[in-house]
Write a protein that holds these residues in place. Structure first.
Motif, PDB file in Angstrom:
ATOM      1  N   PHE A  87       6.978  90.208   9.091  1.00 59.70           N
ATOM      2  CA  PHE A  87       6.833  91.581   9.581  1.00 59.70           C
ATOM      3  C   PHE A  87       5.909  92.403   8.706  1.00 59.70           C
ATOM      4  O   PHE A  87       5.934  92.317   7.484  1.00 59.70           O
ATOM      5  CB  PHE A  87       8.192  92.296   9.585  1.00 59.70           C
ATOM      6  N   LEU A 106      10.628  87.946  -2.324  1.00 56.83           N
ATOM      7  CA  LEU A 106      11.977  88.106  -1.776  1.00 56.83           C
ATOM      8  C   LEU A 106      12.293  87.202  -0.571  1.00 56.83           C
ATOM      9  O   LEU A 106      13.373  86.600  -0.530  1.00 56.83           O
ATOM     10  CB  LEU A 106      12.227  89.589  -1.444  1.00 56.83           C
ATOM     11  N   PRO A 107      11.373  87.083   0.425  1.00 58.63           N
ATOM     12  CA  PRO A 107      11.703  86.195   1.564  1.00 58.63           C
ATOM     13  C   PRO A 107      11.961  84.759   1.119  1.00 58.63           C
ATOM     14  O   PRO A 107      12.772  84.055   1.717  1.00 58.63           O
ATOM     15  CB  PRO A 107      10.453  86.266   2.439  1.00 58.63           C
ATOM     16  N   ARG A 154       3.785  89.639   1.659  1.00 53.33           N
ATOM     17  CA  ARG A 154       5.200  89.337   1.834  1.00 53.33           C
ATOM     18  C   ARG A 154       5.463  88.717   3.207  1.00 53.33           C
ATOM     19  O   ARG A 154       6.293  87.820   3.352  1.00 53.33           O
ATOM     20  CB  ARG A 154       6.025  90.626   1.662  1.00 53.33           C
TER      21      ARG A 154
END
Ligand SMILES: Nc1ncnc2c1ncn2[C@@H]1O[C@H](COP(=O)(O)OP(=O)(O)OP(=O)(O)O)[C@@H](O)[C@H]1O
Ligand SMILES: [Mg+2]
Lengths: 230, 410
Positions: A87, A106-107, A154
């Motif tokens: 996203f 983070l993902p 990201r």
């Protein structure tokens, strides 16, 4: 990759409900670069959120990567999002107390990857968006364009099949807009499906297919010059 | 549960949101601190009350006489009342099965002399049972026995401090001391848990005293230990009955407290148990009140914290976080903070209590304030559990918000 048939979505507003999507049929193949245009309130974000499993549709069928999306619970949706989707938001949505590098990594944490590998891969992606030197900065130390590039890194870091972008350039000036669009084009050239909402004709022109929405229906769906040029 | 990455996430979240962490930690630490202090002080009060009476036997009673304050049956006010051996024997016979120990007491004030050292001391002429009534602890030698009484022996049991005064570090046992001009054999040295005055006393047989000093059968006071199998109420009733009987027997007005009275530890015991019960209620009330305040505090802060983080949770979910991972993260953080803070409050509380120690005993009747570790651990466990619940309920709700709604939150 994405197949949508007779999709309906209403929002309850008090006792009434607001019918936002009134039967959308849309088929996006793997590797396409699609933009959605339409006036404010026409249902663009609603459509994108359903595609992104952030929201649930009422009627019709939605197949993601051949899988029928039905009776999703949050856990299953989380797994699919982590596996297939990336996203990019208009307002970046970076976590404010994490550095650029940690945001990008983070993902991968939710994928269950170990820390060392995570940070290494995240740094590669930051390099790809030209922000290697900013890896250890917090989001509030970055410009809008830089933040959006962090967000793009990201979105890409898990190598998703589909990248969903809701007005990714909406908060940026024209040079940074071009920057971001170049990145999205690169992603698409690498074979990822890119699905982007925009208000700007110049942005839409750079994609390969433009879908126009009006009052919850698709009014036109055509290929752009950019696609024919290839 | 042990997941290094999870802990790293949590430490980062705590560290980057210090104000919020400190705030919730402070609530917990403060609740536990208050709890520890209040509990400790209440305990100190309890200790004081229990300790205040324990240097004499718990079941002791004594019959005291003085002057009449009411005219009765033609006898005038101001008459001196005298207890005699006959009264002593009357009590022994009449209430035999209600009495565990019995001793007469005659008070004398004599000089005791050993070689060149001499001083005046309180001397009590008593029966052997007196040892148990006064909880006299024999350090050397022995106490008075029935044979001493029968033979009217000139033997004496001296307090630890008398020995120190007269003998210094030298042995006193089996030495002869001069008591008011007569020679007495030291047969024992004792100590007492009461204050120093209780150890500057000497005991001699009551019969010896009656023979040597006045050659009469007078006694100053009758000391008793009531049968410990009597309930407190039965013991109080016994005391009252004995008081009435003795007044009647000695021609004293039934209500003349001044002439003859029975002091009964059972009454004090009843008072102590009432006070202890009241104290227990207060402790329970204060303790649970503080804990509830702490629990409410944590819950409020957690609700606030989770509201503040709704958007972050939305982002995490868009990136693939399962609801369970978000709930786990919040709960773990909440429990970590409550545990550390609870421990800090506890340590501080115990430290303050140890500083107070016995310094408040004189003025505030607080003796050795402390809390049992069981209670404190219990309280901490309750706080951790409440941190868990306080974190779990709102986190669960937040984690199940549709990500699109969470992302819109601000
Ligand atoms: N959660 C919601 N609850 C109620 N109504 C909503 C909700 N989300 C969107 N709507 C309504 O649905 C309609 C479509 O919204 P949507 O966000 O899809 O529009 P959009 O095409 O993305 O517009 P914009 O270009 O302004 O972003 C709007 O009228 C909006 O008010
Ligand atoms: Mg929109």
């Amino acid at each position: 990759m994405i197949r949508i048939e007779k999709l309906h979505k209403s929002y309850p507003i008090g006792k009434d409900s607001l019918h936002v999507l009134k039967g959308i049929d849309l088929h996006i193949k793997e590797g396409e670069f699609v933009s959605i245009m339409g006036s404010s309130g026409s249902g663009k974000s609603t459509l994108l959120n359903i595609v992104g499993l952030l929201d649930i549709h009422d009627e019709g069928d939605y197949y993601l990567n051949g899988q029928l999306i039905k009776d999703m619970n949050e856990k299953k949706a989380a797994l699919l999002r982590n596996k297939f989707l990336g996203f990019i938001f208009q307002s970046f949505n970076l976590i404010s107390y994490k550095t650029a590098l940690e945001n990008v990594a983070l993902p991968l944490y939710y994928k269950g990857m170990n820390r060392k590998d995570r940070l290494k891969i995240a740094l590669d992606y930051l390099e790809k968006v030209g922000l290697k030197d900013w890896a250890n900065h917090l989001p509030n130390e970055l410009s809008g364009g830089q933040k959006q590039r962090v967000a793009i890194a990201r979105a890409l870091v898990t190598k998703p099949k589909v990248v969903l972008a809701d007005e990714p350039t909406g908060a940026l000036d024209s040079t940074t807009t071009d920057n971001v669009m170049d990145l999205l084009k690169d992603i698409n050239d690498e074979g990822m499906t890119v699905f982007v909402i925009t208000h700007e004709e110049e942005v839409a022109e750079q994609t390969k297919r433009i879908v126009r929405l009006k009052d919850g229906l698709i009014i036109s769906d055509e290929l752009t010059k950019a696609s024919k040029a290839v | 549960m042990f997941d290094l990455d999870r802990w790293r996430e949590i430490f980062q979240s705590i560290n980057k949101n210090r104000l919020r962490s400190v705030m919730s930690g402070f609530t917990v630490a403060f609740a536990i601190l208050l709890f520890t202090l209040l509990f400790g002080i209440a305990n100190g009060l309890g200790n004081f009350f229990k300790g205040a009476f324990s240097d004499d036997a718990q079941n002791s009673m004594f019959v005291r006489v003085w002057k009449t304050s009411k005219p009765y049956k033609g006898l005038q006010t101001g008459r001196r009342v005298q207890l005699k051996n006959a009264d002593y024997n009357f009590v022994a016979d009449e209430y035999e099965n209600k009495i565990q120990y019995q001793s007469a007491r005659i008070y004398k004030n004599f000089s005791i002399k050993y070689k060149s050292e001499a001083s005046t001391y309180n001397i009590r002429a008593v029966n052997p049972d007196h040892q148990f009534l006064e909880k006299t602890i024999i350090n050397e030698g022995r106490y008075l026995n029935e044979r001493d009484l029968k033979e009217k022996s000139k033997v004496i049991v001296i307090g630890r401090l008398i020995k120190k005064d007269l003998f210094g570090e030298k042995p006193a046992l089996n030495k002869r001391v001069n008591v008011n001009g007569s020679s007495f054999l030291v047969i024992g040295v004792f100590s007492d848990d009461g204050n120093d005055n209780e150890e500057r006393i000497a005991y001699i047989p009551v019969t010896t005293s009656q023979m040597m000093y006045g050659n009469n059968d007078y006694i100053s006071q009758i000391n008793l230990g009531y049968n410990p199998e009597l309930s407190t109420d039965a013991a109080i009733a016994f005391g009252n009955k004995m008081e009435r009987d003795l007044r009647k027997r000695m021609g004293i007005h039934p209500d003349d407290q001044s002439a003859l009275s029975v002091r009964n530890m059972a009454e004090a015991n009843k008072f102590i148990s009432t006070v202890s019960l009241a104290l227990l209620f207060i402790i329970g009330f204060i303790g649970s009140g503080t804990l509830i305040a702490g629990i409410i505090g944590i819950s409020n802060i957690m609700i606030f914290v989770i509201k503040e983080r709704t958007k972050e949770f939305g982002i995490r979910k868009a990136l693939g976080a399962k609801p369970s991972s978000i709930v786990g993260m919040v709960v773990q953080e909440s429990v970590l903070i409550t545990t550390i803070a609870g421990y800090a409050g506890l340590t501080l509380g115990i430290y303050i209590l140890s500083l107070i120690g016995n310094s408040l005993e004189e003025d505030y009747f607080i003796k050795d304030p402390s809390v049992s570790s069981g209670i404190v651990i219990g309280a901490t466990v309750i706080l951790i559990l409440s941190g868990l619940i306080a974190g779990y309920v709102p986190a669960k709700r937040a984690a199940n918000i549709k990500p699109i709604v969470a992302l819109r939150a601000d």
